[in-house]
Design a protein around this motif. Structure first.
Motif, PDB file in Angstrom:
ATOM      1  N   ASP A   1      -5.613 -36.921  55.938  1.00 20.80           N
ATOM      2  CA  ASP A   1      -5.041 -35.676  55.453  1.00 20.80           C
ATOM      3  C   ASP A   1      -3.935 -35.961  54.436  1.00 20.80           C
ATOM      4  N   ARG A   2      -3.230 -37.026  54.659  1.00 24.95           N
ATOM      5  CA  ARG A   2      -2.163 -37.414  53.721  1.00 24.95           C
ATOM      6  C   ARG A   2      -2.757 -37.739  52.352  1.00 24.95           C
ATOM      7  N   ASP A   3      -3.958 -38.331  52.327  1.00 23.12           N
ATOM      8  CA  ASP A   3      -4.602 -38.634  51.054  1.00 23.12           C
ATOM      9  C   ASP A   3      -4.897 -37.363  50.263  1.00 23.12           C
ATOM     10  N   TYR A   4      -5.333 -36.314  50.969  1.00 25.52           N
ATOM     11  CA  TYR A   4      -5.593 -35.029  50.305  1.00 25.52           C
ATOM     12  C   TYR A   4      -4.308 -34.434  49.751  1.00 25.52           C
ATOM     13  N   GLU A   5      -3.235 -34.576  50.501  1.00 21.63           N
ATOM     14  CA  GLU A   5      -1.955 -34.045  50.031  1.00 21.63           C
ATOM     15  C   GLU A   5      -1.498 -34.753  48.761  1.00 21.63           C
ATOM     16  N   ARG A   6      -1.675 -36.063  48.733  1.00 18.79           N
ATOM     17  CA  ARG A   6      -1.303 -36.822  47.531  1.00 18.79           C
ATOM     18  C   ARG A   6      -2.225 -36.485  46.371  1.00 18.79           C
ATOM     19  N   ALA A   7      -3.524 -36.360  46.662  1.00 22.52           N
ATOM     20  CA  ALA A   7      -4.481 -35.996  45.620  1.00 22.52           C
ATOM     21  C   ALA A   7      -4.130 -34.621  45.050  1.00 22.52           C
ATOM     22  N   PHE A   8      -3.790 -33.695  45.947  1.00 20.98           N
ATOM     23  CA  PHE A   8      -3.408 -32.357  45.514  1.00 20.98           C
ATOM     24  C   PHE A   8      -2.220 -32.415  44.558  1.00 20.98           C
ATOM     25  N   GLU A   9      -1.258 -33.232  44.912  1.00 18.89           N
ATOM     26  CA  GLU A   9      -0.059 -33.385  44.084  1.00 18.89           C
ATOM     27  C   GLU A   9      -0.419 -33.899  42.685  1.00 18.89           C
ATOM     28  N   TYR A  10      -1.243 -34.932  42.628  1.00 17.83           N
ATOM     29  CA  TYR A  10      -1.612 -35.516  41.340  1.00 17.83           C
ATOM     30  C   TYR A  10      -2.521 -34.585  40.533  1.00 17.83           C
ATOM     31  N   PHE A  11      -3.478 -33.936  41.208  1.00 16.79           N
ATOM     32  CA  PHE A  11      -4.353 -32.995  40.514  1.00 16.79           C
ATOM     33  C   PHE A  11      -3.550 -31.839  39.923  1.00 16.79           C
ATOM     34  N   THR A  12      -2.543 -31.378  40.659  1.00 17.04           N
ATOM     35  CA  THR A  12      -1.720 -30.281  40.165  1.00 17.04           C
ATOM     36  C   THR A  12      -0.999 -30.690  38.885  1.00 17.04           C
ATOM     37  N   LYS A  13      -0.440 -31.890  38.866  1.00 17.69           N
ATOM     38  CA  LYS A  13       0.242 -32.374  37.665  1.00 17.69           C
ATOM     39  C   LYS A  13      -0.728 -32.491  36.499  1.00 17.69           C
ATOM     40  N   ALA A  14      -1.901 -33.047  36.774  1.00 16.92           N
ATOM     41  CA  ALA A  14      -2.900 -33.218  35.713  1.00 16.92           C
ATOM     42  C   ALA A  14      -3.427 -31.865  35.232  1.00 16.92           C
ATOM     43  N   ALA A  15      -3.648 -30.938  36.155  1.00 13.18           N
ATOM     44  CA  ALA A  15      -4.137 -29.605  35.787  1.00 13.18           C
ATOM     45  C   ALA A  15      -3.126 -28.885  34.915  1.00 13.18           C
ATOM     46  N   ASP A  16      -1.855 -29.045  35.227  1.00 11.93           N
ATOM     47  CA  ASP A  16      -0.800 -28.430  34.426  1.00 11.93           C
ATOM     48  C   ASP A  16      -0.785 -28.968  32.996  1.00 11.93           C
ATOM     49  N   LEU A  17      -1.304 -30.172  32.830  1.00 13.76           N
ATOM     50  CA  LEU A  17      -1.402 -30.784  31.505  1.00 13.76           C
ATOM     51  C   LEU A  17      -2.741 -30.468  30.831  1.00 13.76           C
ATOM     52  N   GLY A  18      -3.578 -29.643  31.505  1.00 16.43           N
ATOM     53  CA  GLY A  18      -4.841 -29.208  30.916  1.00 16.43           C
ATOM     54  C   GLY A  18      -6.056 -30.040  31.266  1.00 16.43           C
TER      55      GLY A  18
ATOM     56  N   VAL B   1      -9.317 -30.789  32.752  1.00 15.83           N
ATOM     57  CA  VAL B   1     -10.387 -29.933  33.272  1.00 15.83           C
ATOM     58  C   VAL B   1     -10.882 -30.410  34.635  1.00 15.83           C
ATOM     59  N   GLU B   2     -11.064 -31.705  34.775  1.00 18.88           N
ATOM     60  CA  GLU B   2     -11.549 -32.245  36.050  1.00 18.88           C
ATOM     61  C   GLU B   2     -10.559 -31.964  37.178  1.00 18.88           C
ATOM     62  N   ALA B   3      -9.286 -32.082  36.896  1.00 19.10           N
ATOM     63  CA  ALA B   3      -8.257 -31.787  37.896  1.00 19.10           C
ATOM     64  C   ALA B   3      -8.279 -30.307  38.265  1.00 19.10           C
ATOM     65  N   GLN B   4      -8.475 -29.453  37.282  1.00 15.21           N
ATOM     66  CA  GLN B   4      -8.555 -28.015  37.555  1.00 15.21           C
ATOM     67  C   GLN B   4      -9.733 -27.708  38.480  1.00 15.21           C
ATOM     68  N   PHE B   5     -10.879 -28.298  38.189  1.00 17.88           N
ATOM     69  CA  PHE B   5     -12.064 -28.101  39.021  1.00 17.88           C
ATOM     70  C   PHE B   5     -11.825 -28.630  40.433  1.00 17.88           C
ATOM     71  N   ASN B   6     -11.234 -29.820  40.534  1.00 18.02           N
ATOM     72  CA  ASN B   6     -10.964 -30.404  41.855  1.00 18.02           C
ATOM     73  C   ASN B   6      -9.986 -29.552  42.657  1.00 18.02           C
ATOM     74  N   LEU B   7      -8.991 -28.996  42.002  1.00 19.92           N
ATOM     75  CA  LEU B   7      -8.048 -28.109  42.699  1.00 19.92           C
ATOM     76  C   LEU B   7      -8.757 -26.867  43.226  1.00 19.92           C
ATOM     77  N   SER B   8      -9.686 -26.336  42.444  1.00 21.53           N
ATOM     78  CA  SER B   8     -10.425 -25.166  42.928  1.00 21.53           C
ATOM     79  C   SER B   8     -11.187 -25.505  44.202  1.00 21.53           C
ATOM     80  N   LEU B   9     -11.764 -26.689  44.242  1.00 20.54           N
ATOM     81  CA  LEU B   9     -12.484 -27.126  45.453  1.00 20.54           C
ATOM     82  C   LEU B   9     -11.535 -27.329  46.628  1.00 20.54           C
ATOM     83  N   MET B  10     -10.373 -27.886  46.352  1.00 18.40           N
ATOM     84  CA  MET B  10      -9.404 -28.124  47.421  1.00 18.40           C
ATOM     85  C   MET B  10      -8.923 -26.808  48.018  1.00 18.40           C
TER      86      MET B  10
END
Length: 94
Positions: A1-18, A20-29
């Protein structure tokens, strides 16, 4: 579960920078509640962001969401866009 939390954190930063893959992954999360509480509004937000950025899988998913809510005209528009981007699932839906 901690891995998902870290992934969420990194995907959020990447999504904020535009990213696309991070945005899609966040939608799945957000859809599955992985590392974050399930949230349909946030799921759709990131799915729309990815779709606008040209992700065919996100566009296909938006079409499915619209179709599931009885908005078939909107679903078809999403699937046409995704099909034009090469999404085979959208071609089958049409």
């Amino acid at each position: 579960d901690r891995d998902y939390e870290r992934a969420f954190e990194y995907f959020t930063k990447a999504a904020d920078l535009g990213d696309v893959e991070a945005q899609f992954n966040l939608s799945l999360m957000y859809r599955e509640g992985l590392g974050v509480e399930k949230d349909e509004k946030m799921e759709l937000y990131y799915e729309e962001e990815a779709a606008i950025s040209g992700d065919p899988s996100s566009r296909y998913s938006l079409g499915c969401h619209e179709g599931g809510n009885g908005r078939y005209d909107r679903a078809v528009k999403h699937w046409i866009i995704a099909a034009n981007l090469g999404d085979d699932d959208s071609i089958e839906k049409l």
